[in-house]
Design an enzyme around this catalytic site. Sequence first.
Site, PDB file in Angstrom:
ATOM      1  N   ASN A 142     -11.595   1.240   0.655  1.00 55.74           N
ATOM      2  CA  ASN A 142     -12.124   1.853   1.907  1.00 55.74           C
ATOM      3  C   ASN A 142     -13.605   2.275   2.030  1.00 55.74           C
ATOM      4  OD1 ASN A 142      -9.039   3.785   2.123  1.00 55.74           O
ATOM      5  ND2 ASN A 142      -9.449   1.733   2.667  1.00 55.74           N
TER       6      ASN A 142
ATOM      7  N   ASP B  69      -0.546   5.102   5.642  1.00 56.28           N
ATOM      8  CA  ASP B  69      -0.929   4.118   6.405  1.00 56.28           C
ATOM      9  C   ASP B  69      -0.684   4.022   7.908  1.00 56.28           C
ATOM     10  OD1 ASP B  69      -2.240   1.623   6.352  1.00 56.28           O
ATOM     11  OD2 ASP B  69      -0.648   0.478   5.886  1.00 56.28           O
TER      12      ASP B  69
END
Length: 264
Positions: A92, A44
């Site tokens: 995503n 991340d």
Amino acid sequence: MGLRDVVDRTPGLRTLLGGMYNLYGQRVEAHLGRTPHHVGVIMDGNRRWAKAAGGSTAFGHQRGADKIKEFLGWCDETRIEVVTLWMLSTDNLSRPADELVPLLGIIEDAVTGLADAQKWKVNPIGTLDVLPPKTAEILKSAAAATEHLEGITVNVAVGYGGRHEIADAVRSLLQEHAERGTTIEELAEILDVEHIAERLYTKGQPDPDLVIRTSGEQRLSGFLLWQSAHSEFYFCEAYWPAFRKVDFLRALRAYEERHRRYGG
């Protein structure tokens, strides 16, 4: 101006600190004993790293992809057997096309690079049929090209969501028993956790002993929900492109210091 900015703009200080981190890392590595068999990584912070560096989102994703081989090299050195890298979640896939399309291209290149290295066994996990055909085909080709290797098994989680994985496992179970003629009542009587575990994307692999998330966020966001029931978690402030070997060794040291009770 923050400390990181000062370091970045002062080559001498950057070199000094780099040397100190290397010495510290060598000391930690020398004293490592118990290391995990399976490490999961939520990679991340690519976009935030890019913003801080004054670069584009695609630049951040590319630097994050560039970090993968370096990270796997550290895993080789510390005798880890399975690594799961969360590269793209099902969530995503809803990102704007001007970000998603370049990101998919970066992932395709990264996975192809892992296969070309012929060091690691690439194992795609996720719902491949939600991905563009080209991306899905590249993932399958990488798996076929590395299935004979004996190195680290690298699960590349692309189009992955933990809830989707559990739903797929249950769906597979129901379909299999429907074909056998098993009734719902009969299935309910025999159903146990192993029936689900045997149909997960990671079937046959040990569950992750350690899950690392970079960027300072302290949540799983759906990563390996079933498999991480007894995992240890390590949350690191560094964004993924800036994740260093010393950060990794700190995670391993923290894991080693914990007493795993498994509910006992």
